[in-house]
Design an enzyme around this catalytic site. Structure first.
Site, PDB file in Angstrom:
ATOM      1  N   ARG A 217    -100.586   1.684 -36.878  1.00 42.94           N
ATOM      2  CA  ARG A 217    -100.522   3.141 -36.734  1.00 42.94           C
ATOM      3  C   ARG A 217    -101.899   3.727 -37.055  1.00 42.94           C
ATOM      4  O   ARG A 217    -102.579   3.258 -37.991  1.00 42.94           O
ATOM      5  CB  ARG A 217     -99.498   3.735 -37.715  1.00 42.94           C
ATOM      6  CG  ARG A 217     -98.055   3.486 -37.350  1.00 42.94           C
ATOM      7  CD  ARG A 217     -97.611   4.297 -36.135  1.00 42.94           C
ATOM      8  NE  ARG A 217     -96.231   4.020 -35.760  1.00 42.94           N
ATOM      9  CZ  ARG A 217     -95.839   3.186 -34.801  1.00 42.94           C
ATOM     10  NH1 ARG A 217     -96.734   2.530 -34.082  1.00 42.94           N
ATOM     11  NH2 ARG A 217     -94.560   3.020 -34.522  1.00 42.94           N
ATOM     12  N   HIS A 265    -102.430   2.499 -26.979  1.00 40.87           N
ATOM     13  CA  HIS A 265    -101.161   1.997 -27.516  1.00 40.87           C
ATOM     14  C   HIS A 265    -100.445   1.101 -26.498  1.00 40.87           C
ATOM     15  O   HIS A 265     -99.275   1.318 -26.167  1.00 40.87           O
ATOM     16  CB  HIS A 265    -100.271   3.196 -27.915  1.00 40.87           C
ATOM     17  CG  HIS A 265     -99.290   2.869 -29.014  1.00 40.87           C
ATOM     18  ND1 HIS A 265     -99.028   3.702 -30.068  1.00 40.87           N
ATOM     19  CD2 HIS A 265     -98.493   1.783 -29.212  1.00 40.87           C
ATOM     20  CE1 HIS A 265     -98.115   3.163 -30.863  1.00 40.87           C
ATOM     21  NE2 HIS A 265     -97.790   1.991 -30.358  1.00 40.87           N
TER      22      HIS A 265
HETATM   23  C1  OXD Z   1     -94.658   0.544 -32.001  1.00 46.57           C
HETATM   24  C2  OXD Z   1     -94.231  -0.050 -30.725  1.00 46.57           C
HETATM   25  O1  OXD Z   1     -93.903   0.587 -32.970  1.00 46.57           O
HETATM   26  O2  OXD Z   1     -94.978   0.113 -29.719  1.00 46.57           O
HETATM   27  O3  OXD Z   1     -95.808   0.990 -32.047  1.00 46.57           O
HETATM   28  O4  OXD Z   1     -93.160  -0.674 -30.667  1.00 46.57           O
END
Ligand code: OXD
Length: 302
Positions: A217, A265
């Protein structure tokens, strides 16, 4: 417990369609309600189950019948919101392919760093054919967070010749491990204890030339401290798949720091079929009065 009420789906538009079709294919009888801002309190009052990765602000407090939240993301921090009633069970999908995908991402970025690929990409731009001495990399790697994902990263990195140490909350002083790690991979859950853990002091104890990979994160890292550490030459750079603000804004200073690689991400996502099958298995457990698999300890945050 019998669930007859609609299941509220909290997914972004891009994830929603494949997930809905996987759920419909595996359990056509389920009544699914995709979240929209127009849902009124009458519709929300019936919801007993949520499948999603984050609560929009103030939504959890408008679900009086809620019993179970199933996270389709590995990290549940965006579901453990303050207005979630204390008795609601929270669990998460655990997709082994997601762990492998994340490990592959880490390997790609770690290898690019140790094999100096950005240097050769820059040389290619300049049409320079110049060799630099190199040996097989045996860097010491710290993997922060030793759950399913951290252990998979460790397994794959070790197979490639890296010397891996895993770290978890009860492992001992973090800074001592950081001080002997040339590559630090962050795979921690986001909790009150881990937020901001990678700050100026933590980055300063890492050896000069060390490299950070964050797949957990953005809130674990004090981004301004990282920028200072990389621009000041203490750290060689970083790969950030997660950032404090997602999507990143166009004027975010992280974009333009030489040595910092940004990805949106994408290290890995869980597959819609796996999410659907584990969610349905969890629902069957609940219907038999059993807890769903992979229940989260809400007091720990993972
Ligand atoms: C997270 C995912 O928790 O992408 O970041 O699963």
């Amino acid at each position: 417990m019998t669930i007859t009420a609609p299941i509220l789906l909290l997914a972004d538009a891009s994830a929603s369609a494949p997930l809905l079709s996987a759920l419909k294919a595996q359990a056509p009888e389920l009544e699914l309600l995709a979240h929209s801002r127009d849902l009124d309190d009458v519709a929300l009052a019936e919801v007993e189950v949520v499948l999603g990765w984050r609560f929009p602000p103030q939504l959890a407090g408008r679900l009086p019948a809620l019993r179970w939240v199933c996270s389709m993301a590995a990290g549940v921090d965006k579901l453990l919101v303050p207005d979630l009633a204390p008795g609601v069970v929270v669990s998460r999908v655990v997709d082994p392919d997601q762990a492998l995908g994340i490990a592959q991402y880490v390997v790609a970025l770690a290898m690019s760093h140790v094999r100096q690929l950005p240097l050769y990409a820059a040389q290619q731009q300049e049409r320079q054919w110049r060799r630099h001495p190199i040996g097989a990399a045996r860097s010491r790697v710290a993997v922060l967070g030793w759950g399913e994902i951290g252990r998979e990263i460790g397994r794959v990195m070790e197979a490639l010749g890296f010397e891996v140490s895993g770290w978890r909350r009860d492992s001992g002083p973090l800074h001592e491990l950081l001080s002997r790690s040339e590559i630090v991979v962050n795979a921690l859950p986001l909790t009150a204890q881990t937020e901001g853990l990678l700050d100026a002091a933590a980055l300063a104890v890492m050896p000069r030339g060390a490299y950070l990979i964050n797949i957990a994160r953005g809130q674990h890292l004090v981004e301004a401290d990282l920028i200072a550490a990389v621009r000041g030459g203490h750290l060689a750079g970083a790969a950030l798949d997660v950032q404090m603000i997602e999507p990143m804004l166009a004027d975010d200073p992280l974009w333009s720091v030489p040595g910092i690689t940004i990805t949106p991400h994408i290290a890995a996502q869980s597959s819609p079929d796996t999410v659907a099958s584990q969610f349905i298995a969890g629902l069957r457990c609940l219907q038999r009065g059993l807890p769903p698999p992979n229940t989260v300890d809400r007091s720990l945050g993972y």
